[in-house]
Design a protein around this motif. Sequence first.
Motif, PDB file in Angstrom:
ATOM      1  N   VAL A 196      -0.772   4.370  -0.694  1.00  0.00           N
ATOM      2  CA  VAL A 196      -1.655   5.534  -0.751  1.00  0.00           C
ATOM      3  C   VAL A 196      -2.987   4.966   0.049  1.00  0.00           C
ATOM      4  CG1 VAL A 196      -3.432   7.307  -1.672  1.00  0.00           C
ATOM      5  CG2 VAL A 196      -1.160   6.689  -2.813  1.00  0.00           C
ATOM      6  N   PRO A 197      -2.851   5.249   1.497  1.00  0.00           N
ATOM      7  CA  PRO A 197      -4.076   4.643   2.187  1.00  0.00           C
ATOM      8  C   PRO A 197      -5.388   5.123   1.730  1.00  0.00           C
ATOM      9  CG  PRO A 197      -2.173   5.730   3.643  1.00  0.00           C
ATOM     10  CD  PRO A 197      -1.867   6.152   2.140  1.00  0.00           C
ATOM     11  N   TYR A 198      -6.426   4.133   2.010  1.00  0.00           N
ATOM     12  CA  TYR A 198      -7.648   4.476   1.717  1.00  0.00           C
ATOM     13  C   TYR A 198      -8.268   5.314   2.887  1.00  0.00           C
ATOM     14  CZ  TYR A 198     -12.677   3.854   0.755  1.00  0.00           C
ATOM     15  OH  TYR A 198     -14.105   4.244   0.510  1.00  0.00           O
ATOM     16  N   ASP A 199      -9.009   6.599   2.441  1.00  0.00           N
ATOM     17  CA  ASP A 199      -9.467   7.250   3.523  1.00  0.00           C
ATOM     18  C   ASP A 199     -10.897   6.986   4.001  1.00  0.00           C
ATOM     19  OD1 ASP A 199     -11.032   8.173   1.178  1.00  0.00           O
ATOM     20  OD2 ASP A 199      -9.888  10.232   0.965  1.00  0.00           O
ATOM     21  N   GLY A 200     -11.380   6.168   3.279  1.00  0.00           N
ATOM     22  CA  GLY A 200     -12.942   5.575   3.611  1.00  0.00           C
ATOM     23  C   GLY A 200     -13.998   6.415   2.942  1.00  0.00           C
ATOM     24  N   ASP A 201     -13.697   7.325   1.900  1.00  0.00           N
ATOM     25  CA  ASP A 201     -14.622   8.051   1.359  1.00  0.00           C
ATOM     26  C   ASP A 201     -14.773   7.569  -0.358  1.00  0.00           C
ATOM     27  OD1 ASP A 201     -16.715   9.814   0.522  1.00  0.00           O
ATOM     28  OD2 ASP A 201     -15.190  11.665   0.418  1.00  0.00           O
ATOM     29  N   GLY A 231     -10.854   4.862  -3.736  1.00  0.00           N
ATOM     30  CA  GLY A 231      -9.501   5.390  -3.535  1.00  0.00           C
ATOM     31  C   GLY A 231      -8.589   4.596  -2.962  1.00  0.00           C
ATOM     32  N   GLY A 232      -7.520   4.863  -2.788  1.00  0.00           N
ATOM     33  CA  GLY A 232      -6.293   4.009  -2.365  1.00  0.00           C
ATOM     34  C   GLY A 232      -5.466   3.379  -3.269  1.00  0.00           C
ATOM     35  N   ASN A 278       0.736  -1.069   0.044  1.00  0.00           N
ATOM     36  CA  ASN A 278      -0.016   0.041   0.089  1.00  0.00           C
ATOM     37  C   ASN A 278       0.765   1.453  -0.020  1.00  0.00           C
ATOM     38  OD1 ASN A 278      -1.605   2.163   1.801  1.00  0.00           O
ATOM     39  ND2 ASN A 278      -3.198   0.957   0.788  1.00  0.00           N
ATOM     40  N   GLU A 323      -7.436   0.414  -3.752  1.00  0.00           N
ATOM     41  CA  GLU A 323      -7.870  -0.287  -2.649  1.00  0.00           C
ATOM     42  C   GLU A 323      -9.282  -0.622  -2.780  1.00  0.00           C
ATOM     43  OE1 GLU A 323      -6.211  -1.856  -0.574  1.00  0.00           O
ATOM     44  OE2 GLU A 323      -4.592  -0.961  -0.198  1.00  0.00           O
TER      45      GLU A 323
END
Length: 285
Positions: free
Chosen positions: A173-178, A181-182, A171, A213
Amino acid sequence: MTAGFSGAFPAIPDRNRLNFSWLLKLRWAQIAGQVATVIGVEWFLTAFIVHFLRRVTAALAQRELAEANERALRQERLASLATMSAGAAHELSTPLGTIAVVAKELERALVRQGDQLLIEDAQLIREQVSRCRGIKQSVCAYVVATALSLLAGCSGGMISSVPPSLFEFTNVVPYDGDGTGGWKVAQVVIILARLSAILPENSFCHIEVGVPEVNRKGPVSTAYAQRSSARSADAAGREVLRERLPTAMLCRRFRTAMERILRGDIPGASVGTFTRDDIPRREFP
């Protein structure tokens, strides 16, 4: 006084007619003999040709059987060689990749501390790891060249079935939950080999696979990304090697084909050459 005769006298045979009859019979006997002679010669020639064809057919069948056995032996030797090289590459790639990543992180930490001597040591470790990778690639190239010599006279391409575990996604770019993405990335070096008695060659293709992600279909698990990447690499290899492209174009065409196939499974995925130096690299075979 004149005497008179009466009664039938026997016919005097005509010698010319008699001779013609015997000549005709003799001629027919000669013709019959000649016909018999021709038939006998033809029968002898037919028997000889049949016998000759049988011997030639048997010799060709025996030769084909010997060639088939030789091809089977070559295939067996090639399979053993490929298995050994793949195993050795797998065993070496993992520790080399780990050492390279740790050395990079160590170098970054030492840069922050300002310890120049240890920084040079960390750089030396990375250089040696790179050298080991180069040696391993040379060994793989030798293995492929040996395989090509074993299959001299064959034509086509070769890419063994790529294992999903080859793609170690990291990973970045972490997934920001919105929404979507990721981003996670895997880097591999895949050897594409063309088997040909006239123009054998192989190419070391640098492949960087990136997948989101979460895409519009939902979360993309690492296991699913690995399986899809392996299937795409196999399909792209078979497609590209049939085109008999020059070596300079082979890897570029392979990456393009793999990206097109992979996006069918994972929308938003990308396949390109190496762009990052902080990702563990694996090699195949």
